[in-house]
Design an enzyme around this catalytic site. Structure first.
Site, mmCIF file in Angstrom:
data_model
loop_
_atom_site.group_PDB
_atom_site.id
_atom_site.type_symbol
_atom_site.label_atom_id
_atom_site.label_comp_id
_atom_site.label_asym_id
_atom_site.label_seq_id
_atom_site.Cartn_x
_atom_site.Cartn_y
_atom_site.Cartn_z
ATOM 1 N N THR A 1 0.818 -1.206 0.000
ATOM 2 C CA THR A 1 0.000 0.000 0.000
ATOM 3 C C THR A 1 0.853 1.258 0.000
ATOM 4 O OG1 THR A 1 -1.531 1.299 1.378
ATOM 5 C CG2 THR A 1 -0.125 -0.241 2.529
ATOM 6 N N TYR B 1 -1.754 0.191 10.099
ATOM 7 C CA TYR B 1 -2.054 -0.483 8.830
ATOM 8 C C TYR B 1 -0.838 -0.441 7.907
ATOM 9 C CZ TYR B 1 -3.821 -1.182 4.130
ATOM 10 O OH TYR B 1 -3.969 -1.611 2.846
HETATM 11 N N1 UFG Z 1 -12.701 11.668 1.549
HETATM 12 C C1 UFG Z 1 -13.691 12.601 1.758
HETATM 13 N N2 UFG Z 1 -14.919 12.142 2.164
HETATM 14 C C2 UFG Z 1 -15.189 10.830 2.358
HETATM 15 C C3 UFG Z 1 -14.155 9.885 2.129
HETATM 16 C C4 UFG Z 1 -12.924 10.344 1.727
HETATM 17 O O1 UFG Z 1 -13.502 13.801 1.595
HETATM 18 O O2 UFG Z 1 -16.308 10.492 2.742
HETATM 19 C C5 UFG Z 1 -11.391 12.142 1.057
HETATM 20 C C6 UFG Z 1 -10.231 11.811 1.956
HETATM 21 O O3 UFG Z 1 -10.061 12.811 2.935
HETATM 22 C C7 UFG Z 1 -9.083 11.736 0.952
HETATM 23 C C8 UFG Z 1 -9.758 11.180 -0.310
HETATM 24 O O4 UFG Z 1 -11.139 11.473 -0.154
HETATM 25 O O5 UFG Z 1 -8.606 13.023 0.651
HETATM 26 C C9 UFG Z 1 -9.609 9.680 -0.472
HETATM 27 O O6 UFG Z 1 -9.997 9.042 0.742
HETATM 28 P P1 UFG Z 1 -10.254 7.449 0.819
HETATM 29 O O7 UFG Z 1 -10.776 7.182 2.180
HETATM 30 O O8 UFG Z 1 -11.048 7.037 -0.346
HETATM 31 O O9 UFG Z 1 -8.819 6.852 0.627
HETATM 32 P P2 UFG Z 1 -7.475 7.165 1.429
HETATM 33 O O10 UFG Z 1 -6.624 7.989 0.514
HETATM 34 O O11 UFG Z 1 -7.711 7.672 2.776
HETATM 35 O O12 UFG Z 1 -6.950 5.693 1.612
HETATM 36 C C10 UFG Z 1 -6.150 5.078 0.681
HETATM 37 C C11 UFG Z 1 -6.289 3.561 0.775
HETATM 38 C C12 UFG Z 1 -5.767 3.053 2.093
HETATM 39 C C13 UFG Z 1 -4.388 3.585 2.334
HETATM 40 C C14 UFG Z 1 -4.407 5.090 2.261
HETATM 41 C C15 UFG Z 1 -3.063 5.720 2.503
HETATM 42 O O13 UFG Z 1 -7.627 3.204 0.633
HETATM 43 O O14 UFG Z 1 -5.724 1.657 2.047
HETATM 44 O O15 UFG Z 1 -4.838 5.461 0.967
HETATM 45 O O16 UFG Z 1 -2.187 5.297 1.543
HETATM 46 F F1 UFG Z 1 -3.963 3.226 3.559
#
Ligand code: UFG
Length: 334
Positions: free
Chosen positions: A122, A146
């Site tokens: 990841t 994680y």
């Molecule tokens: N976001 C929102 N609203 C939501 C959900 C997400 O604004 O309801 C934003 C988050 O703040 C972020 C972007 O959308 O800026 C993407 O968020 P996600 O939750 O879809 O994904 P992440 O980037 O947090 O997570 C991903 C992977 C994880 C990994 C992480 C860090 O899904 O497995 O990147 O590398 F750990």
């Protein structure tokens, strides 16, 4: 393609990314046996051309028997826990389900003579990168258990590959989204937290609105920027990685799996509005703990190493496929 000489074991093959990898492997002509405990996966998500063994990857006896009975020559390991905030409140679950279970699985692989191992890593291994696009050689400083649980697994694979006749590829996934374009699988997780999944849930009436976590980041529009990769392209990267592991048994690889470009939360929601021809309500909320402003892959290594090219990298394509699956889930009553 060099001949593998056995089946491919896919752990977590009943889950979101794993089920797409199963499809890609079967479509490429491999024989597949899935090992999944069905805690978060679904048996109906496993293509019937594959054999499903319901077991935990840390169950050495079952896993070793499966390797022997099926003549497994390569393992593609997806099984694990994936919720970042949960890893903060329950770190030992992550070190058990990810690090310790992976250790057991690697030991089973080594003792049964499995030569090739592909691992779901990841972008969370980088933590908050000092610069984007982030390269594989950049510092890996996870900011949550994680990411650390996955980084520890990478370290085990590196050491084991140096000591035993096994090579590995660890793919560091960026933001995985979308669904099989033929509608055979998609993200079915209940209570998902990922942006595109949440947005298509809102678009299909399962939610009233989408919260935007932070509008004051140092990005063009103030919202978080991510490198969204289509799950089918990611699945294809695993098939391409397997071919390279078989062709060059002395080499192992750690590769970013992303497209090398980023979209902001607002750009993602604009795409959903465009594709659905409706306007999802956006709620502006505070930042979520631990979210970096920008996470984008430098993907030059994967492009140079694997016979792989992105095919569904338009943001609207990713959203269209995610939406089609969300509608199908509704039809299936899920
Ligand atoms: N976001 C929102 N609203 C939501 C959900 C997400 O604004 O309801 C934003 C988050 O703040 C972020 C972007 O959308 O800026 C993407 O968020 P996600 O939750 O879809 O994904 P992440 O980037 O947090 O997570 C991903 C992977 C994880 C990994 C992480 C860090 O899904 O497995 O990147 O590398 F750990």
């Amino acid at each position: 393609m060099a001949k593998l000489g056995g089946k491919v074991m896919v752990t977590g093959g009943a889950g979101y990314i794993g089920s797409h990898a199963v499809l890609a492997l079967l479509d490429a002509g491999y024989e597949v046996v899935v090992v999944d405990n069905l805690v978060t996966g679904f048996d109906w998500a496993v293509d019937p051309r594959a054999t499903l063994v319901e077991a935990n990857v840390a169950d050495d006896e079952r896993v070793r028997a499966t390797i022997r009975d099926h003549g497994v020559a390569a393992i593609v390991h997806f099984a694990g826990s994936v919720v970042v905030p949960e890893s903060v409140t329950d770190p030992l679950k992550y070190y058990r389900n990810n690090t310790a279970a992976t250790r057991s699985l690697i030991e089973s692989a080594v003792s049964e003579g499995v030569r090739h191992f592909i691992f779901s890593s990841t972008a969370a291994t980088y933590g908050t990168p000092a610069k984007v696009p982030v390269q594989e050689g950049d510092p890996t400083v996870p900011i949550n258990p994680y990411g650390m649980s996955k980084l520890m697994s990478e370290a085990m694979l590196r050491d084991v590959a140096a000591a035993h006749p096994m090579n590995f590829a660890a793919l560091r996934y960026f933001n995985v989204a979308g669904a099989d374009p033929k509608g055979r699988s998609g993200q079915s997780t209940v209570g998902a937290t990922h942006l595109i999944k949440i947005a298509v849930e809102a678009a299909t009436g399962k939610r009233d609105s989408v919260a935007i976590f932070g509008t004051d980041f140092d990005t063009a529009d103030g919202t978080g920027v991510r490198d969204y990769i289509h799950v089918s392209d990611l699945a294809a990267a695993h098939v391409a990685a397997l071919a390279v592991l078989v062709a060059r048994p002395a080499d192992s690889h750690i590769l970013n799996a992303g497209y090398g470009r980023g979209f902001s939360v607002n750009q993602v929601l604009d795409a959903v509005d465009r594709v659905t021809n409706q306007t999802i309500e956006r709620r502006y909320a505070g930042r979520r703990a631990g979210d970096p402003a920008e996470l984008i892959a430098d993907n030059s290594a994967i492009l140079a190493t694997l016979d792989w090219r992105p095919e569904r990298d338009r943001l609207d394509t990713i959203v269209e496929d995610a939406l089609a699956w969300e509608r199908k889930l509704g039809e299936m009553g899920r």
